[in-house]
Design a protein around this motif. Sequence first.
Motif, PDB file in Angstrom:
ATOM      1  N   VAL A 158       0.839  -1.205   0.000  1.00 34.64           N
ATOM      2  CA  VAL A 158       0.000   0.000   0.000  1.00 34.64           C
ATOM      3  C   VAL A 158       0.871   1.252   0.000  1.00 34.64           C
ATOM      4  O   VAL A 158       0.615   2.197  -0.757  1.00 34.64           O
ATOM      5  CB  VAL A 158      -0.970  -0.012   1.203  1.00 34.64           C
ATOM      6  CG1 VAL A 158      -1.637   1.348   1.380  1.00 34.64           C
ATOM      7  CG2 VAL A 158      -2.017  -1.100   1.035  1.00 34.64           C
TER       8      VAL A 158
ATOM      9  N   ARG B 100       3.430   9.411  -6.913  1.00 32.81           N
ATOM     10  CA  ARG B 100       3.821  10.775  -6.536  1.00 32.81           C
ATOM     11  C   ARG B 100       5.248  11.064  -6.965  1.00 32.81           C
ATOM     12  O   ARG B 100       5.560  12.154  -7.451  1.00 32.81           O
ATOM     13  CB  ARG B 100       3.677  10.966  -5.028  1.00 32.81           C
ATOM     14  CG  ARG B 100       2.232  10.974  -4.604  1.00 32.81           C
ATOM     15  CD  ARG B 100       2.070  11.186  -3.145  1.00 32.81           C
ATOM     16  NE  ARG B 100       0.647  11.182  -2.824  1.00 32.81           N
ATOM     17  CZ  ARG B 100       0.178  11.012  -1.614  1.00 32.81           C
ATOM     18  NH1 ARG B 100       0.999  10.857  -0.613  1.00 32.81           N
ATOM     19  NH2 ARG B 100      -1.115  11.010  -1.410  1.00 32.81           N
TER      20      ARG B 100
ATOM     21  N   ASN C 245       2.435   1.727  -3.359  1.00 32.66           N
ATOM     22  CA  ASN C 245       1.424   2.150  -4.330  1.00 32.66           C
ATOM     23  C   ASN C 245       1.020   3.609  -4.148  1.00 32.66           C
ATOM     24  O   ASN C 245       0.564   4.250  -5.099  1.00 32.66           O
ATOM     25  CB  ASN C 245       0.184   1.271  -4.250  1.00 32.66           C
ATOM     26  CG  ASN C 245       0.366  -0.041  -4.974  1.00 32.66           C
ATOM     27  OD1 ASN C 245       1.103  -0.137  -5.939  1.00 32.66           O
ATOM     28  ND2 ASN C 245      -0.317  -1.065  -4.493  1.00 32.66           N
ATOM     29  N   LEU C 246       1.174   4.146  -2.972  1.00 34.35           N
ATOM     30  CA  LEU C 246       0.904   5.570  -2.751  1.00 34.35           C
ATOM     31  C   LEU C 246       2.111   6.429  -3.109  1.00 34.35           C
ATOM     32  O   LEU C 246       1.965   7.522  -3.645  1.00 34.35           O
ATOM     33  CB  LEU C 246       0.516   5.813  -1.294  1.00 34.35           C
ATOM     34  CG  LEU C 246      -0.825   5.239  -0.864  1.00 34.35           C
ATOM     35  CD1 LEU C 246      -0.995   5.386   0.642  1.00 34.35           C
ATOM     36  CD2 LEU C 246      -1.965   5.894  -1.603  1.00 34.35           C
ATOM     37  N   TRP C 247       3.305   5.940  -2.813  1.00 26.57           N
ATOM     38  CA  TRP C 247       4.533   6.711  -3.000  1.00 26.57           C
ATOM     39  C   TRP C 247       4.988   6.757  -4.452  1.00 26.57           C
ATOM     40  O   TRP C 247       5.392   7.821  -4.945  1.00 26.57           O
ATOM     41  CB  TRP C 247       5.619   6.112  -2.111  1.00 26.57           C
ATOM     42  CG  TRP C 247       6.955   6.705  -2.300  1.00 26.57           C
ATOM     43  CD1 TRP C 247       7.370   7.956  -1.935  1.00 26.57           C
ATOM     44  CD2 TRP C 247       8.076   6.096  -2.931  1.00 26.57           C
ATOM     45  NE1 TRP C 247       8.685   8.140  -2.287  1.00 26.57           N
ATOM     46  CE2 TRP C 247       9.136   7.007  -2.896  1.00 26.57           C
ATOM     47  CE3 TRP C 247       8.276   4.848  -3.510  1.00 26.57           C
ATOM     48  CZ2 TRP C 247      10.378   6.708  -3.426  1.00 26.57           C
ATOM     49  CZ3 TRP C 247       9.514   4.558  -4.031  1.00 26.57           C
ATOM     50  CH2 TRP C 247      10.544   5.484  -3.989  1.00 26.57           C
TER      51      TRP C 247
END
Length: 59
Positions: free
Chosen positions: A25, A33, A28-30
């Motif tokens: 997770v 960006r 997948n967020l980093w």
Amino acid sequence: MGDFLHMGGYAFYVWASYLLGLVVVVVNLWQPRRAEREVWRQLKRRRRNEERMNESETP
């Protein structure tokens, strides 16, 4: 509470799975960006280069 944390002898596998899920997770967020920041850097660099080229072409 100790029984919950021990998970009937499967605690290592359960907690490792939770940790692996959390890592996925976070990545997948980093990752998007970071990729977006790189695209913006490239666009800014391209714009600066185009401005320099335009300045040098102007008599």
